[in-house]
Design an enzyme around this catalytic site. Structure first.
Site, PDB file in Angstrom:
ATOM      1  N   GLU A  11       1.358   5.559   0.627  1.00  0.00           N
ATOM      2  CA  GLU A  11       0.883   6.709   1.285  1.00  0.00           C
ATOM      3  C   GLU A  11       1.244   7.813   0.770  1.00  0.00           C
ATOM      4  O   GLU A  11       2.448   8.006   0.522  1.00  0.00           O
ATOM      5  CB  GLU A  11       1.473   6.690   2.816  1.00  0.00           C
ATOM      6  CG  GLU A  11       0.744   7.703   3.756  1.00  0.00           C
ATOM      7  CD  GLU A  11       0.956   7.628   5.084  1.00  0.00           C
ATOM      8  OE1 GLU A  11       0.949   6.539   5.686  1.00  0.00           O
ATOM      9  OE2 GLU A  11       1.765   8.789   5.799  1.00  0.00           O
ATOM     10  N   ASP A  15       1.621   1.505  25.252  1.00  0.00           N
ATOM     11  CA  ASP A  15       1.311   1.567  23.613  1.00  0.00           C
ATOM     12  C   ASP A  15       0.493   0.446  23.552  1.00  0.00           C
ATOM     13  O   ASP A  15      -0.556   0.519  22.569  1.00  0.00           O
ATOM     14  CB  ASP A  15       2.667   1.418  22.913  1.00  0.00           C
ATOM     15  CG  ASP A  15       3.192   2.961  22.664  1.00  0.00           C
ATOM     16  OD1 ASP A  15       2.696   3.849  22.998  1.00  0.00           O
ATOM     17  OD2 ASP A  15       4.503   2.938  22.209  1.00  0.00           O
ATOM     18  N   SER A  31       0.816  -1.340   0.229  1.00  0.00           N
ATOM     19  CA  SER A  31      -0.237  -0.063  -0.094  1.00  0.00           C
ATOM     20  C   SER A  31       0.894   1.385   0.030  1.00  0.00           C
ATOM     21  O   SER A  31       1.818   0.945   0.366  1.00  0.00           O
ATOM     22  CB  SER A  31      -1.025   0.107   1.234  1.00  0.00           C
ATOM     23  OG  SER A  31      -0.256  -0.203   2.249  1.00  0.00           O
ATOM     24  N   TYR A  54      -3.714  13.526   6.497  1.00  0.00           N
ATOM     25  CA  TYR A  54      -4.327  14.828   7.049  1.00  0.00           C
ATOM     26  C   TYR A  54      -3.374  15.678   7.926  1.00  0.00           C
ATOM     27  O   TYR A  54      -2.791  15.105   8.634  1.00  0.00           O
ATOM     28  CB  TYR A  54      -5.425  14.032   8.218  1.00  0.00           C
ATOM     29  CG  TYR A  54      -6.462  14.707   8.336  1.00  0.00           C
ATOM     30  CD1 TYR A  54      -7.491  15.005   7.540  1.00  0.00           C
ATOM     31  CD2 TYR A  54      -6.906  15.219   9.714  1.00  0.00           C
ATOM     32  CE1 TYR A  54      -8.735  15.560   7.579  1.00  0.00           C
ATOM     33  CE2 TYR A  54      -7.822  16.061  10.066  1.00  0.00           C
ATOM     34  CZ  TYR A  54      -8.659  16.340   9.177  1.00  0.00           C
ATOM     35  OH  TYR A  54     -10.035  17.082   9.592  1.00  0.00           O
ATOM     36  N   HIS A  95       3.819  -1.203   3.830  1.00  0.00           N
ATOM     37  CA  HIS A  95       3.018   0.226   3.452  1.00  0.00           C
ATOM     38  C   HIS A  95       4.081   1.217   3.242  1.00  0.00           C
ATOM     39  O   HIS A  95       5.042   1.232   4.170  1.00  0.00           O
ATOM     40  CB  HIS A  95       2.094   0.579   4.826  1.00  0.00           C
ATOM     41  CG  HIS A  95       1.732   1.806   4.699  1.00  0.00           C
ATOM     42  ND1 HIS A  95       0.160   2.058   3.764  1.00  0.00           N
ATOM     43  CD2 HIS A  95       1.871   3.143   5.158  1.00  0.00           C
ATOM     44  CE1 HIS A  95      -0.018   3.236   4.009  1.00  0.00           C
ATOM     45  NE2 HIS A  95       0.999   4.087   4.775  1.00  0.00           N
ATOM     46  N   ASP A 137      -1.464  15.440  16.472  1.00  0.00           N
ATOM     47  CA  ASP A 137      -0.596  16.088  17.433  1.00  0.00           C
ATOM     48  C   ASP A 137      -1.287  17.431  17.473  1.00  0.00           C
ATOM     49  O   ASP A 137      -1.823  17.933  16.693  1.00  0.00           O
ATOM     50  CB  ASP A 137       0.846  16.148  16.724  1.00  0.00           C
ATOM     51  CG  ASP A 137       1.387  14.784  16.733  1.00  0.00           C
ATOM     52  OD1 ASP A 137       1.338  14.108  17.983  1.00  0.00           O
ATOM     53  OD2 ASP A 137       1.822  14.214  15.798  1.00  0.00           O
ATOM     54  N   PHE A 163      12.745  14.055  11.022  1.00  0.00           N
ATOM     55  CA  PHE A 163      11.360  13.289  11.083  1.00  0.00           C
ATOM     56  C   PHE A 163      11.235  12.467  12.127  1.00  0.00           C
ATOM     57  O   PHE A 163      10.602  12.454  12.987  1.00  0.00           O
ATOM     58  CB  PHE A 163      10.780  13.267   9.737  1.00  0.00           C
ATOM     59  CG  PHE A 163       9.560  12.902   9.944  1.00  0.00           C
ATOM     60  CD1 PHE A 163       8.495  13.587  10.301  1.00  0.00           C
ATOM     61  CD2 PHE A 163       8.913  11.793   9.128  1.00  0.00           C
ATOM     62  CE1 PHE A 163       7.129  13.531  10.361  1.00  0.00           C
ATOM     63  CE2 PHE A 163       7.703  11.295   9.201  1.00  0.00           C
ATOM     64  CZ  PHE A 163       6.596  12.204   9.753  1.00  0.00           C
TER      65      PHE A 163
HETATM   66  P1  FAD Z   1      -2.735   6.919  19.451  1.00  0.00           P
HETATM   67  O1  FAD Z   1      -2.656   5.540  19.125  1.00  0.00           O
HETATM   68  O2  FAD Z   1      -4.066   7.208  20.112  1.00  0.00           O
HETATM   69  O3  FAD Z   1      -1.558   7.042  20.523  1.00  0.00           O
HETATM   70  C1  FAD Z   1      -0.214   6.694  20.425  1.00  0.00           C
HETATM   71  C2  FAD Z   1       0.526   6.537  21.541  1.00  0.00           C
HETATM   72  O4  FAD Z   1       0.773   7.627  22.368  1.00  0.00           O
HETATM   73  C3  FAD Z   1      -0.004   5.537  22.604  1.00  0.00           C
HETATM   74  O5  FAD Z   1       0.088   4.201  22.377  1.00  0.00           O
HETATM   75  C4  FAD Z   1       0.065   6.047  23.994  1.00  0.00           C
HETATM   76  O6  FAD Z   1       1.279   5.361  24.422  1.00  0.00           O
HETATM   77  C5  FAD Z   1       0.493   7.599  23.829  1.00  0.00           C
HETATM   78  N1  FAD Z   1      -0.553   8.413  24.201  1.00  0.00           N
HETATM   79  C6  FAD Z   1      -1.552   8.777  23.373  1.00  0.00           C
HETATM   80  N2  FAD Z   1      -2.316   9.582  24.298  1.00  0.00           N
HETATM   81  C7  FAD Z   1      -1.708   9.828  25.394  1.00  0.00           C
HETATM   82  C8  FAD Z   1      -1.976  10.260  26.571  1.00  0.00           C
HETATM   83  N3  FAD Z   1      -2.873  11.153  27.076  1.00  0.00           N
HETATM   84  N4  FAD Z   1      -1.247  10.269  27.812  1.00  0.00           N
HETATM   85  C9  FAD Z   1       0.087   9.246  27.510  1.00  0.00           C
HETATM   86  N5  FAD Z   1       0.135   8.670  26.435  1.00  0.00           N
HETATM   87  C10 FAD Z   1      -0.614   8.783  25.384  1.00  0.00           C
HETATM   88  N6  FAD Z   1      -0.416  12.621  11.893  1.00  0.00           N
HETATM   89  C11 FAD Z   1      -1.204  13.319  11.299  1.00  0.00           C
HETATM   90  O7  FAD Z   1      -1.573  14.595  11.922  1.00  0.00           O
HETATM   91  N7  FAD Z   1      -1.828  13.045  10.198  1.00  0.00           N
HETATM   92  C12 FAD Z   1      -1.769  12.128   9.569  1.00  0.00           C
HETATM   93  O8  FAD Z   1      -2.254  11.705   8.395  1.00  0.00           O
HETATM   94  C13 FAD Z   1      -0.894  10.958   9.963  1.00  0.00           C
HETATM   95  N8  FAD Z   1      -0.732   9.755   9.688  1.00  0.00           N
HETATM   96  C14 FAD Z   1      -0.234   8.813  10.450  1.00  0.00           C
HETATM   97  C15 FAD Z   1      -0.259   7.482   9.828  1.00  0.00           C
HETATM   98  C16 FAD Z   1       0.671   6.594  10.527  1.00  0.00           C
HETATM   99  C17 FAD Z   1       0.637   5.250  10.232  1.00  0.00           C
HETATM  100  C18 FAD Z   1       1.289   6.923  11.661  1.00  0.00           C
HETATM  101  C19 FAD Z   1       1.911   5.653  12.493  1.00  0.00           C
HETATM  102  C20 FAD Z   1       1.240   8.128  12.336  1.00  0.00           C
HETATM  103  C21 FAD Z   1       0.445   9.092  11.710  1.00  0.00           C
HETATM  104  N9  FAD Z   1       0.460  10.178  12.105  1.00  0.00           N
HETATM  105  C22 FAD Z   1      -0.477  11.362  11.471  1.00  0.00           C
HETATM  106  C23 FAD Z   1       1.249  10.686  13.561  1.00  0.00           C
HETATM  107  C24 FAD Z   1       0.294  10.605  14.568  1.00  0.00           C
HETATM  108  O9  FAD Z   1      -0.706  11.426  14.743  1.00  0.00           O
HETATM  109  C25 FAD Z   1       1.074  10.886  15.673  1.00  0.00           C
HETATM  110  O10 FAD Z   1       2.085   9.957  16.182  1.00  0.00           O
HETATM  111  C26 FAD Z   1       0.329  11.121  17.258  1.00  0.00           C
HETATM  112  O11 FAD Z   1       1.259  11.617  17.935  1.00  0.00           O
HETATM  113  C27 FAD Z   1      -0.572   9.952  17.653  1.00  0.00           C
HETATM  114  O12 FAD Z   1      -1.431   9.691  17.047  1.00  0.00           O
HETATM  115  P2  FAD Z   1      -1.954   7.902  17.136  1.00  0.00           P
HETATM  116  O13 FAD Z   1      -3.128   7.774  16.276  1.00  0.00           O
HETATM  117  O14 FAD Z   1      -0.820   7.333  16.765  1.00  0.00           O
HETATM  118  O15 FAD Z   1      -2.255   7.945  18.530  1.00  0.00           O
END
Ligand code: FAD
Length: 309
Positions: A22, A166, A20, A54, A274, A114, A224
């Protein structure tokens, strides 16, 4: 005796290989043209899906939507839209999800996102928004029959107190309905297999697809990586050492590094990959070729000649 020809099915390559790609939404007409050129070049590799990111803080909401909608409209590719919880109420996010459904999109990459602003700022959920990624996954699944991919972190997310945390978060996302995890990029394959062991020993059985970043630009990738908690091994820095002014050699090294990584993953049983393409096709195309994929005539000609206008 020569080997029998490999027959590519629609979405599965040799030895069950699935890829896939991105992309990120383009900011200018030139960037748009180069994005569509890259999509056109990579489409014949028959990806399982292509996804569009996004922007941080939801800054690319419209551009992500229009790019994904155009992929659905003009190509036979399965398109996935990234979506985060940042800076929007639940109502607003739900509207975005519904508009994707209406546009024919059936796959969301659901993320927390973020905080906009300085790197490392503490995440604050929007007061009326989805509080966690698991909540967002549940919201997406409640709205439509979507496939939902989420993130996974081989080297611990920078906000996370521990690997165990995590895994708790990943478990919550799976319990909420996530069907696939895509990992943050990494360069040491052992960290991926350590994550896989931990995930499987918890009984989590969704695919954990390695996210591969070809090093198009070492300095940029290292910066990055620092921000997202991925480590850059010294051997990798050494390989690009003294090549700042030598892009041609850098490209050869980048291809060799990526080839080494994906072929090792393939030898160790990985079948789904991916690729973070950075909207550039050549290196990713070459890596897919190395994996044994060949462009398929099954993709209609118009996809390889997408009008960049
Ligand atoms: P989650 O999976 O919800 O959390 C990630 C980790 O952060 C958790 O495992 C946890 O340990 C820790 N955590 C989360 N919340 C808390 C808390 N309140 N307190 C303590 N620990 C916490 N970003 C963008 O803006 N746009 C995108 O399109 C985008 N695409 C991505 C695609 C992939 C495949 C990946 C791996 C990352 C991407 N990101 C993107 C980055 C992502 O948004 C960031 O890494 C963000 O910091 C965490 O989002 P997540 O969904 O991974 O978080």
């Amino acid at each position: 005796m020569s080997a029998p020809p490999v027959r590519l099915s629609r979405r599965t390559g040799p030895r069950g290989l699935r890829v896939s790609f991105e992309f990120f939404p383009p900011k200018s007409d030139d960037a748009e043209a180069s994005l569509w050129e890259s999509i056109g070049r990579l489409a014949p590799m028959n990806p399982t899906f292509v996804s569009v990111t996004y922007g941080a803080g939801g800054s690319t909401r419209e551009r992500t939507h229009s790019t994904v909608a155009r992929i659905v409209r003009e190509t036979p590719l399965q398109a996935a839209a990234h979506l985060t919880c940042v800076g929007a109420s639940r109502k607003e996010v739900d509207e975005v999800i519904r508009s994707y459904y209406a546009a024919g999109v059936r796959h969301i990459v659901a993320l927390r996102g973020d905080q906009p602003g300085a790197a490392g700022s503490r995440y604050e959920a929007h007061p009326d928004g989805y509080r966690t990624t698991a909540d967002l996954v549940r919201g997406v699944r409640a709205i439509g029959d979507f496939e939902v991919s989420v993130s996974a972190y081989p080297e611990r997310h920078p906000d996370s107190p521990s690997f165990e945390h995590d895994l708790d978060v990943l478990q919550a996302k799976v319990d909420a309905g996530a069907t696939r995890a895509i990992t943050q990029f990494f360069f040491d394959n052992d960290v991926y297999f350590r994550l896989l062991d931990r995930v499987r020993s918890r009984g989590i059985d969704i695919p954990i697809v390695p996210g591969i970043v070809p090093v198009q630009n070492f300095k940029q990738t290292a910066g990055f990586a620092r921000r997202c908690g991925a480590s850059v091994p010294q051997w990798l820095a050494d390989r690009f050492d003294t090549l700042d002014e030598d892009p041609a050699t850098r490209r050869l090294i980048a291809a060799a590094v990526a080839a080494e990584q994906v072929l090792d993953l393939l030898d160790r049983g990985v079948r789904d990959f991916h690729f973070y393409t950075m909207n550039r096709a050549d290196l990713v195309f070459a890596i897919c070729h190395l994996l044994g994929l060949r462009p398929s005539a099954a993709v209609p000609a118009e996809v390889t000649q997408v009008d960049a206008a």
